[in-house]
Design a protein around this motif. Structure first.
Motif, PDB file in Angstrom:
ATOM      1  N   GLY A 287      32.618   3.993  38.675  1.00 35.88           N
ATOM      2  CA  GLY A 287      33.586   4.932  39.222  1.00 35.88           C
ATOM      3  C   GLY A 287      34.986   4.633  38.726  1.00 35.88           C
ATOM      4  O   GLY A 287      35.368   3.470  38.564  1.00 35.88           O
ATOM      5  N   ILE A 288      35.753   5.689  38.469  1.00 34.47           N
ATOM      6  CA  ILE A 288      37.153   5.539  38.088  1.00 34.47           C
ATOM      7  C   ILE A 288      37.998   6.209  39.159  1.00 34.47           C
ATOM      8  O   ILE A 288      37.865   7.409  39.420  1.00 34.47           O
ATOM      9  CB  ILE A 288      37.449   6.148  36.709  1.00 34.47           C
ATOM     10  N   ALA A 289      38.865   5.423  39.781  1.00 35.84           N
ATOM     11  CA  ALA A 289      39.763   5.938  40.814  1.00 35.84           C
ATOM     12  C   ALA A 289      41.169   6.005  40.257  1.00 35.84           C
ATOM     13  O   ALA A 289      41.589   5.148  39.483  1.00 35.84           O
ATOM     14  CB  ALA A 289      39.723   5.018  42.043  1.00 35.84           C
ATOM     15  N   GLY A 290      41.883   7.036  40.653  1.00 37.51           N
ATOM     16  CA  GLY A 290      43.273   7.157  40.226  1.00 37.51           C
ATOM     17  C   GLY A 290      43.872   8.456  40.704  1.00 37.51           C
ATOM     18  O   GLY A 290      43.180   9.468  40.809  1.00 37.51           O
ATOM     19  N   ASP A 469      28.462   1.666  41.487  1.00 34.48           N
ATOM     20  CA  ASP A 469      28.082   0.258  41.479  1.00 34.48           C
ATOM     21  C   ASP A 469      29.301  -0.626  41.263  1.00 34.48           C
ATOM     22  O   ASP A 469      29.352  -1.754  41.750  1.00 34.48           O
ATOM     23  CB  ASP A 469      27.058   0.004  40.372  1.00 34.48           C
ATOM     24  N   ARG A 470      30.273  -0.112  40.515  1.00 29.58           N
ATOM     25  CA  ARG A 470      31.572  -0.753  40.338  1.00 29.58           C
ATOM     26  C   ARG A 470      32.630   0.341  40.312  1.00 29.58           C
ATOM     27  O   ARG A 470      32.341   1.478  39.954  1.00 29.58           O
ATOM     28  CB  ARG A 470      31.655  -1.534  39.018  1.00 29.58           C
ATOM     29  N   ILE A 471      33.863  -0.025  40.666  1.00 28.78           N
ATOM     30  CA  ILE A 471      34.977   0.918  40.601  1.00 28.78           C
ATOM     31  C   ILE A 471      36.136   0.257  39.870  1.00 28.78           C
ATOM     32  O   ILE A 471      36.498  -0.888  40.166  1.00 28.78           O
ATOM     33  CB  ILE A 471      35.449   1.355  42.011  1.00 28.78           C
ATOM     34  N   VAL A 472      36.708   0.969  38.889  1.00 30.81           N
ATOM     35  CA  VAL A 472      37.942   0.511  38.247  1.00 30.81           C
ATOM     36  C   VAL A 472      39.050   1.505  38.588  1.00 30.81           C
ATOM     37  O   VAL A 472      38.801   2.694  38.769  1.00 30.81           O
ATOM     38  CB  VAL A 472      37.789   0.373  36.718  1.00 30.81           C
ATOM     39  N   VAL A 473      40.270   0.991  38.700  1.00 35.09           N
ATOM     40  CA  VAL A 473      41.418   1.803  39.114  1.00 35.09           C
ATOM     41  C   VAL A 473      42.343   2.018  37.926  1.00 35.09           C
ATOM     42  O   VAL A 473      42.703   1.065  37.224  1.00 35.09           O
ATOM     43  CB  VAL A 473      42.185   1.119  40.263  1.00 35.09           C
ATOM     44  N   MET A 474      42.728   3.286  37.705  1.00 31.86           N
ATOM     45  CA  MET A 474      43.668   3.637  36.639  1.00 31.86           C
ATOM     46  C   MET A 474      45.029   3.916  37.229  1.00 31.86           C
ATOM     47  O   MET A 474      45.169   4.638  38.222  1.00 31.86           O
ATOM     48  CB  MET A 474      43.197   4.870  35.868  1.00 31.86           C
ATOM     49  N   LEU A 475      46.052   3.355  36.590  1.00 34.80           N
ATOM     50  CA  LEU A 475      47.432   3.586  37.000  1.00 34.80           C
ATOM     51  C   LEU A 475      48.303   3.593  35.749  1.00 34.80           C
ATOM     52  O   LEU A 475      48.293   2.632  34.979  1.00 34.80           O
ATOM     53  CB  LEU A 475      47.898   2.491  37.971  1.00 34.80           C
ATOM     54  N   ARG A 476      48.984   4.693  35.539  1.00 33.54           N
ATOM     55  CA  ARG A 476      49.884   4.856  34.389  1.00 33.54           C
ATOM     56  C   ARG A 476      49.188   4.551  33.064  1.00 33.54           C
ATOM     57  O   ARG A 476      49.744   3.883  32.190  1.00 33.54           O
ATOM     58  CB  ARG A 476      51.136   3.997  34.560  1.00 33.54           C
ATOM     59  N   GLY A 477      47.971   5.045  32.930  1.00 32.43           N
ATOM     60  CA  GLY A 477      47.270   4.939  31.663  1.00 32.43           C
ATOM     61  C   GLY A 477      46.592   3.622  31.387  1.00 32.43           C
ATOM     62  O   GLY A 477      46.094   3.399  30.275  1.00 32.43           O
ATOM     63  N   ARG A 478      46.572   2.721  32.371  1.00 30.99           N
ATOM     64  CA  ARG A 478      45.927   1.426  32.197  1.00 30.99           C
ATOM     65  C   ARG A 478      44.925   1.190  33.325  1.00 30.99           C
ATOM     66  O   ARG A 478      45.060   1.743  34.420  1.00 30.99           O
ATOM     67  CB  ARG A 478      46.958   0.293  32.201  1.00 30.99           C
ATOM     68  N   LEU A 479      43.924   0.354  33.042  1.00 31.48           N
ATOM     69  CA  LEU A 479      43.014  -0.102  34.093  1.00 31.48           C
ATOM     70  C   LEU A 479      43.652  -1.314  34.755  1.00 31.48           C
ATOM     71  O   LEU A 479      43.880  -2.339  34.103  1.00 31.48           O
ATOM     72  CB  LEU A 479      41.649  -0.460  33.512  1.00 31.48           C
ATOM     73  N   VAL A 480      43.951  -1.194  36.048  1.00 33.56           N
ATOM     74  CA  VAL A 480      44.747  -2.235  36.705  1.00 33.56           C
ATOM     75  C   VAL A 480      43.928  -3.125  37.628  1.00 33.56           C
ATOM     76  O   VAL A 480      44.391  -4.210  38.006  1.00 33.56           O
ATOM     77  CB  VAL A 480      45.914  -1.607  37.491  1.00 33.56           C
ATOM     78  N   SER A 481      42.727  -2.690  38.007  1.00 33.86           N
ATOM     79  CA  SER A 481      41.913  -3.555  38.869  1.00 33.86           C
ATOM     80  C   SER A 481      40.471  -3.083  38.865  1.00 33.86           C
ATOM     81  O   SER A 481      40.167  -1.943  38.489  1.00 33.86           O
ATOM     82  CB  SER A 481      42.452  -3.559  40.312  1.00 33.86           C
ATOM     83  N   THR A 498      48.089   3.913  43.900  1.00 35.17           N
ATOM     84  CA  THR A 498      49.515   4.247  43.927  1.00 35.17           C
ATOM     85  C   THR A 498      50.399   3.049  43.611  1.00 35.17           C
ATOM     86  O   THR A 498      51.623   3.169  43.576  1.00 35.17           O
ATOM     87  CB  THR A 498      49.906   4.812  45.308  1.00 35.17           C
ATOM     88  N   GLY A 499      49.776   1.878  43.413  1.00 37.68           N
ATOM     89  CA  GLY A 499      50.542   0.686  43.082  1.00 37.68           C
ATOM     90  C   GLY A 499      51.297   0.110  44.253  1.00 37.68           C
ATOM     91  O   GLY A 499      52.257  -0.643  44.084  1.00 37.68           O
ATOM     92  N   SER A 500      50.846   0.444  45.490  1.00 33.35           N
ATOM     93  CA  SER A 500      51.527  -0.057  46.683  1.00 33.35           C
ATOM     94  C   SER A 500      50.695  -1.133  47.339  1.00 33.35           C
ATOM     95  O   SER A 500      49.482  -1.241  47.112  1.00 33.35           O
ATOM     96  CB  SER A 500      51.774   1.085  47.672  1.00 33.35           C
ATOM     97  N   ALA A 501      51.330  -1.922  48.185  1.00 34.04           N
ATOM     98  CA  ALA A 501      50.629  -2.983  48.907  1.00 34.04           C
ATOM     99  C   ALA A 501      49.886  -2.386  50.086  1.00 34.04           C
ATOM    100  O   ALA A 501      50.289  -1.378  50.661  1.00 34.04           O
ATOM    101  CB  ALA A 501      51.618  -4.025  49.384  1.00 34.04           C
ATOM    102  N   PRO A 502      48.742  -2.978  50.489  1.00 38.41           N
ATOM    103  CA  PRO A 502      48.051  -2.533  51.698  1.00 38.41           C
ATOM    104  C   PRO A 502      48.983  -2.576  52.896  1.00 38.41           C
ATOM    105  O   PRO A 502      49.891  -3.399  52.962  1.00 38.41           O
ATOM    106  CB  PRO A 502      46.895  -3.535  51.834  1.00 38.41           C
ATOM    107  N   ARG A 503      48.752  -1.664  53.843  1.00 37.43           N
ATOM    108  CA  ARG A 503      49.661  -1.538  54.979  1.00 37.43           C
ATOM    109  C   ARG A 503      49.787  -2.841  55.761  1.00 37.43           C
ATOM    110  O   ARG A 503      50.867  -3.238  56.174  1.00 37.43           O
ATOM    111  CB  ARG A 503      49.184  -0.417  55.904  1.00 37.43           C
ATOM    112  N   GLU A 504      48.663  -3.553  55.977  1.00 40.73           N
ATOM    113  CA  GLU A 504      48.743  -4.767  56.764  1.00 40.73           C
ATOM    114  C   GLU A 504      49.572  -5.837  56.070  1.00 40.73           C
ATOM    115  O   GLU A 504      50.146  -6.710  56.691  1.00 40.73           O
ATOM    116  CB  GLU A 504      47.344  -5.311  57.079  1.00 40.73           C
ATOM    117  N   ALA A 505      49.610  -5.737  54.701  1.00 44.57           N
ATOM    118  CA  ALA A 505      50.366  -6.725  53.938  1.00 44.57           C
ATOM    119  C   ALA A 505      51.873  -6.467  54.027  1.00 44.57           C
ATOM    120  O   ALA A 505      52.675  -7.331  53.735  1.00 44.57           O
ATOM    121  CB  ALA A 505      49.940  -6.711  52.482  1.00 44.57           C
ATOM    122  N   THR A 506      52.253  -5.240  54.421  1.00 41.25           N
ATOM    123  CA  THR A 506      53.676  -4.894  54.458  1.00 41.25           C
ATOM    124  C   THR A 506      54.257  -5.013  55.855  1.00 41.25           C
ATOM    125  O   THR A 506      55.431  -4.824  56.069  1.00 41.25           O
ATOM    126  CB  THR A 506      53.868  -3.470  53.952  1.00 41.25           C
TER     127      THR A 506
END
Length: 507
Positions: A287-290, A469-481, A498-506
Motif C-alpha cells: 500500500g502507498i499512503a499519501g 501487507d506493508r504500507i509505505v508513505v509518500m511525502l513531497r515525492g519521496r518515500l518517508v516511512s 502530512t509530516g506532522s507529529a502524532p497528537r499524543e506526542a504534541t
C-alpha cells in the motif's frame, strides 16, 4: 412542521431508456440540519441530486424549497433560490487564481474588483480557507480546493448546500476540519445534504439520514441510534464489509522492483519523484499512503510508461521495462486500475464490450492474431458482468450509462481478467458503495492469494490498512516511512502523510 422544511421532494420519478433511475422518491430536509443521503451505486442518489440542482428534470413528482413549489430548468434556477452543489470532481481551473475561480461566471453579483474581493475574503474566513486569494489554484492541496468549491457556492448565495462525496480524497485530519466547518455553518443557519458511502462518517456528521435502494426510498434513520451495520443492511441487504486480510500469502519472489527512480518536473530540475525504491512480491499487497499531490499519481504513471523517468530503473519479473512503452508494459503483465476511470480507464461513449478490449487488443480473448475478435470480446464482457455484478441492461450500452460504481467493477474485472503479474490499483473503490467495495476487495484478496502482486494506492486509510501487507508513505515525492498494517492506526498514517507529529506526542 412542514414550515421547517428547507427541501421537500415528493414522488420524484425519473426514467431513462430501459432504466428507471428514481421511482417515487420522497425526501424531507429540515432547515439548519445536515441530512445524509445513502445508497449503493446505481441507487439513484446522483440522479436525485441532479434533479434538485436543476441539471435534470423529473418525469413525475414535486420539489419545494423553503415551502415554495419550484421547477428548475437548469442549475442557474436552483442557485437563484439558494441551492448550490459541491461536486465530487471539482469544477475548478488550475491556471486561475483562487479569487478568479470563485468569481468566474458570477461577475454580475459583486463585480471583479474590491467589492468581490471583500465578499470572497468574508466567506473564506467563514469556511476556514486560509489560502492567498491571488495564488494559482494548482498550488493548493485537495482540502483547500474543496473549500474553494464551497466558497464558490456560497458566493452565489446558496443557503442549501449539496456535498457530493466530500471526504473521498481527504485524510482523517482534513475530514475533521471539514466537519468542523460544516458544523459551524450549520449553527449559522446553513442546510447541508451530504452524500457519502462512508457510513461511520455519515453517522458522525448527519442529523438525519435517508436511505435509497434500487431507485426508491426505503426509509430514514437516526444516526444516534442506528449502527453502520444497520445502515449497510438498509442500503444493500448485507452486513458492512471489512477490508481485513488475515493470512499472509507473501512469497520471496520479487515481481516489481523500482530502484533510485527519479522524475523531474517538466521544464525544471525540480524532482517530482526523488530516489524512489520499492519492491512488490508475488502474493503481496504493498500500500502507498499519501495526501494527493505528493507524487503517487506521478509514480504510477511512470511505472505504467505514461511518463518518462529522469533516472533509475523499473523491473518487472526480472525484466528491465524502464524504456518500454505503455502497451508493451501491459503486455509484459501489468494490470492497471486508473485513479480516474473516465480519463484513463474507459471510453464512455463506447459499448461495454468495446471497453473490454482497451489495453488487451493484442491478446486473447479479444484478438485473434492481428484481428480483433468481437465475438470473443462480447462473450468475455458478459462473463465479467456476471462475475463482478455489473448492473447494466446489456453489454451493448455505452459505459456512460452505468453508475460510477458499476463502471469501476467493469474496469476491475477487465484488469484482473488479463492474468496480470502485477496489478496497479489506484483508488480502486473510490466513490463506490459498500456492496461494490466488498466485491472489489474480495477479488483483490483472491488474486493476491493466487500469487498476484498488487501496488495499492488509496485515500481510504482503513482500506490501505486492511488490504495491505506493508504500507509505505509518500511525502513531497519521496518515500518517508514504512508502516506495519498490523499495528499502525489511521491517525498515525495521517500524521506521517502530512509530516506532522502524532497528537499524543504534541501534548
Amino acid at each position: 412542521m412542514a414550515d421547517d422544511l428547507a427541501v421537500e421532494l415528493a414522488g420524484i420519478t425519473k426514467r431513462f431508456p430501459g432504466v428507471v433511475a428514481n421511482s417515487d422518491i420522497h425526501l424531507e430536509v429540515r432547515a439548519g440540519e445536515v441530512h445524509a443521503v445513502c445508497g449503493e451505486n446505481g441507487a439513484g442518489k446522483s440522479t436525485l441530486m441532479k434533479i434538485l440542482y436543476g441539471m435534470l428534470q423529473p418525469d413525475e413528482g414535486t420539489i419545494k424549497v423553503n415551502g415554495d413549489p419550484v421547477r428548475f430548468k437548469n442549475p442557474s434556477d436552483a442557485i437563484k433560490v439558494g441551492v448550490g452543489m459541491v461536486h465530487q470532481h471539482f469544477m475548478l481551473a488550475d491556471n486561475l487564481s483562487v479569487l478568479e475561480n470563485i468569481v468566474l461566471g458570477a461577475e454580475g453579483l459583486h463585480g471583479i474588483g474590491a467589492k468581490a474581493r471583500k465578499r470572497v475574503a468574508e466567506l473564506a474566513k467563514r469556511t476556514g480557507l486560509n489560502a492567498d486569494l491571488d495564488i494559482a489554484l494548482e498550488y493548493l492541496g485537495v482540502a483547500d480546493r474543496q473549500r474553494v468549491e464551497i466558497v464558490k457556492v456560497l458566493y452565489r448565495g446558496a443557503r442549501i448546500v449539496i456535498l457530493d462525496e466530500p471526504t473521498a480524497v481527504l485524510v482523517p485530519q482534513e475530514v475533521d476540519d471539514l466537519f468542523d466547518t460544516v458544523r459551524q455553518m450549520r449553527s449559522d443557519g446553513f442546510t447541508f445534504i451530504f452524500i457519502s458511502h462512508k457510513l461511520d462518517e455519515v453517522r458522525t456528521i448527519a442529523d438525519s439520514i435517508t436511505v435509497i435502494r434500487r431507485g426508491t426510498t426505503v426509509g430514514t434513520a437516526d444516526p444516534k441510534t442506528t449502527s453502520s451495520r444497520q445502515l449497510a443492511e438498509m442500503m444493500v441487504g448485507s452486513e458492512l464489509p471489512s477490508p481485513e486480510t488475515r493470512e499472509s500469502t507473501v512469497t520471496d519472489t520479487a515481481v516489481l522492483t523500482v530502484s533510485a527512480l527519479r522524475l523531474a518536473e517538466s521544464g525544471s530540475a525540480r524532482a517530482v519523484l526523488d530516489d524512489i525504491g520499492l519492491v512488490v512480491h508475488s502474493g503481496e499487497v504493498l500500500g502507498i499512503a499519501g495526501v494527493e499531490g505528493n507524487g503517487q499519481t506521478e509514480l504510477v504513471e511512470t511505472i505504467m510508461g505514461m511518463r518518462r523517468a529522469s533516472g533509475g530503473t523499473i523491473t518487472l519479473d526480472g525484466r528491465d521495462i524502464t524504456k518500454l512503452g505503455t502497451l508493451a508494459r501491459r503486455e509484459a503483465g501489468i494490470g492497471y486500475v486508473a485513479e480516474d476511470r473516465t480519463r484513463h480507464g474507459l471510453l464512455l461513449t463506447q459499448p461495454l464490450w468495446a471497453n473490454r478490449m482497451l489495453g488487451y487488443q493484442t491478446r486473447k480473448p479479444v484478438s485473434k492474431g492481428q484481428w480483433l475478435d468481437i465475438a470473443g470480446a462480447r462473450q468475455d464482457t458478459q462473463r465479467i458482468v456476471d462475475a463482478y455484478d455489473v448492473r447494466t441492461p446489456g453489454i451493448d450500452v455505452a459505459a456512460a450509462a452505468l453508475s460510477g460504481g458499476n463502471q469501476q467493477k467493469l474496469v476491475v474485472g477487465r484488469e484482473l481478467s488479463g492474468d496480470p503479474k502485477l496489478l496497479i490499483a489506484s483508488h480502486p473503490t473510490r466513490g463506490v458503495d459498500v456492496g461494490a467495495q466488498a466485491l472489489i476487495w474480495e477479488h483483490i484478496r483472491q488474486a493476491r492469494a493466487d500469487g498476484l502482486a498488487v501496488l495499492l494506492i488509496s485515500a481510504d486509510l482503513d482500506e490501505l490498512i486492511g488490504l495491505s501487507d506493508r504500507i509505505v508513505v509518500m511525502l513531497r515525492g519521496r518515500l518517508v516511512s514504512e508502516e506495519d498494517p498490523a499495528t499502525v492506526t489511521a491517525e498515525d498514517l495521517g500524521c506521517a502523510m502530512t509530516g506532522s507529529a502524532p497528537r499524543e506526542a504534541t501534548q
